[in-house]
Design an enzyme around this catalytic site. Structure first.
Site, mmCIF file in Angstrom:
data_model
loop_
_atom_site.group_PDB
_atom_site.id
_atom_site.type_symbol
_atom_site.label_atom_id
_atom_site.label_comp_id
_atom_site.label_asym_id
_atom_site.label_seq_id
_atom_site.Cartn_x
_atom_site.Cartn_y
_atom_site.Cartn_z
ATOM 1 C CE1 TYR A 170 -3.872 12.401 -11.235
ATOM 2 C CE2 TYR A 170 -4.486 12.082 -13.545
ATOM 3 C CZ TYR A 170 -4.052 11.567 -12.331
ATOM 4 O OH TYR A 170 -3.811 10.226 -12.204
ATOM 5 C CG ASN A 177 2.982 12.839 -7.930
ATOM 6 O OD1 ASN A 177 2.841 11.624 -8.071
ATOM 7 N ND2 ASN A 177 2.057 13.705 -8.308
ATOM 8 C CG HIS A 195 0.532 3.004 -8.603
ATOM 9 N ND1 HIS A 195 0.251 3.330 -7.289
ATOM 10 C CD2 HIS A 195 0.118 4.059 -9.349
ATOM 11 C CE1 HIS A 195 -0.338 4.528 -7.265
ATOM 12 N NE2 HIS A 195 -0.422 4.985 -8.492
ATOM 13 C CG ASP A 228 15.704 -1.843 -5.244
ATOM 14 O OD1 ASP A 228 15.139 -2.181 -4.184
ATOM 15 O OD2 ASP A 228 15.872 -2.628 -6.203
ATOM 16 C CG HIS A 247 0.155 10.303 -4.866
ATOM 17 N ND1 HIS A 247 0.807 9.842 -5.984
ATOM 18 C CD2 HIS A 247 0.619 9.563 -3.830
ATOM 19 C CE1 HIS A 247 1.621 8.858 -5.642
ATOM 20 N NE2 HIS A 247 1.530 8.670 -4.335
ATOM 21 C CG LEU A 248 -1.521 16.429 -8.364
ATOM 22 C CD1 LEU A 248 -1.200 16.143 -9.818
ATOM 23 C CD2 LEU A 248 -1.757 17.901 -8.139
ATOM 24 C CB SER A 249 -5.807 11.690 -7.588
ATOM 25 O OG SER A 249 -4.824 10.681 -7.764
ATOM 26 N NE ARG A 287 -5.177 5.194 -11.020
ATOM 27 C CZ ARG A 287 -4.450 5.548 -12.082
ATOM 28 N NH1 ARG A 287 -3.210 5.937 -11.933
ATOM 29 N NH2 ARG A 287 -4.964 5.524 -13.299
HETATM 30 C C1 DQA Z 1 -0.770 10.479 -9.241
HETATM 31 C C2 DQA Z 1 -1.614 9.238 -8.989
HETATM 32 C C3 DQA Z 1 -1.080 8.065 -9.792
HETATM 33 O O1 DQA Z 1 -1.898 6.920 -9.553
HETATM 34 C C4 DQA Z 1 -1.112 8.373 -11.261
HETATM 35 O O2 DQA Z 1 -0.529 7.311 -12.003
HETATM 36 C C5 DQA Z 1 -0.492 9.665 -11.618
HETATM 37 C C6 DQA Z 1 -0.665 10.799 -10.720
HETATM 38 C C7 DQA Z 1 -1.355 11.718 -8.537
HETATM 39 O O3 DQA Z 1 -0.631 12.681 -8.388
HETATM 40 O O4 DQA Z 1 -2.535 11.708 -8.184
HETATM 41 O O5 DQA Z 1 0.085 9.818 -12.673
HETATM 42 O O6 DQA Z 1 0.525 10.244 -8.719
#
Ligand code: DQA
Length: 156
Positions: A26, A75, A81, A88, A101-103, A112
């Site tokens: 991250y 995010n 997941h 909802d 998402h960062l990743s 994921r």
């Molecule tokens: C995340 C990716 C998710 O899989 C993970 O649980 C996170 C961060 C991301 O920003 O990459 O907490 O949402």
């Protein structure tokens, strides 16, 4: 719909630990750094930036965005997941939604790969670290403008 776009940027669990949490995945920038990036990228639009570690609180924030936002960047972190309740809540929105998402979850563990946000998102930005947020905010601004133009047309 407010004149100046109002962007809600909602962040789920553990993102408060950005900078110290698994930096190899991250990065070293903090959530405050990410917030500053979003505010810069928003180019004068109002940014409401929140983080919570609680699923119910995140849902309350989505309900608030439903009333007050022109567009939502989310995010949802781990809840992405797992949370049907999150999906909802998102389904009650009529404003555009950008998943961020960062990743890149699609390149990580299998659990994921499923997202409860993607089915209702206009688009997804992932894998660029904090730059994902910058891109997401830019996309959100564009969507807010388009959404307002469409709403304006529908009342004529
Ligand atoms: C995340 C990716 C998710 O899989 C993970 O649980 C996170 C961060 C991301 O920003 O990459 O907490 O949402």
């Amino acid at each position: 719909m407010p004149e100046t776009p109002v962007l809600y940027v909602l962040n789920g669990p553990n993102l408060n630990l950005l900078g110290v949490r698994e930096p190899a995945i991250y990065g070293h920038e903090t959530l405050a750094d990410v917030q500053a990036l979003c505010e810069q990228a928003a180019d004068g639009a109002v940014v409401v930036f929140r983080q919570t570690n609680h699923e119910g609180e995140l849902i309350e924030q989505i309900h608030e965005a439903r009333e007050k936002a022109s567009v939502l960047v989310i995010n949802a972190a781990g809840y992405t997941h797992t949370s049907v309740a999150l999906l909802d809540a998102l389904r009650t929105l009529t404003i555009p939604i950008v998943e961020c998402h960062l990743s890149n979850p699609a390149a990580r563990e299998r659990f994921r790969h499923r997202s409860f946000v993607s089915p209702v998102a206009t688009g997804v930005v992932s894998g660029f670290g904090p730059f994902s947020y910058e891109l997401a905010v830019k996309a959100a601004l564009r969507l807010a403008q388009e959404h307002r133009a469409t709403a304006d047309r529908s009342v004529q």
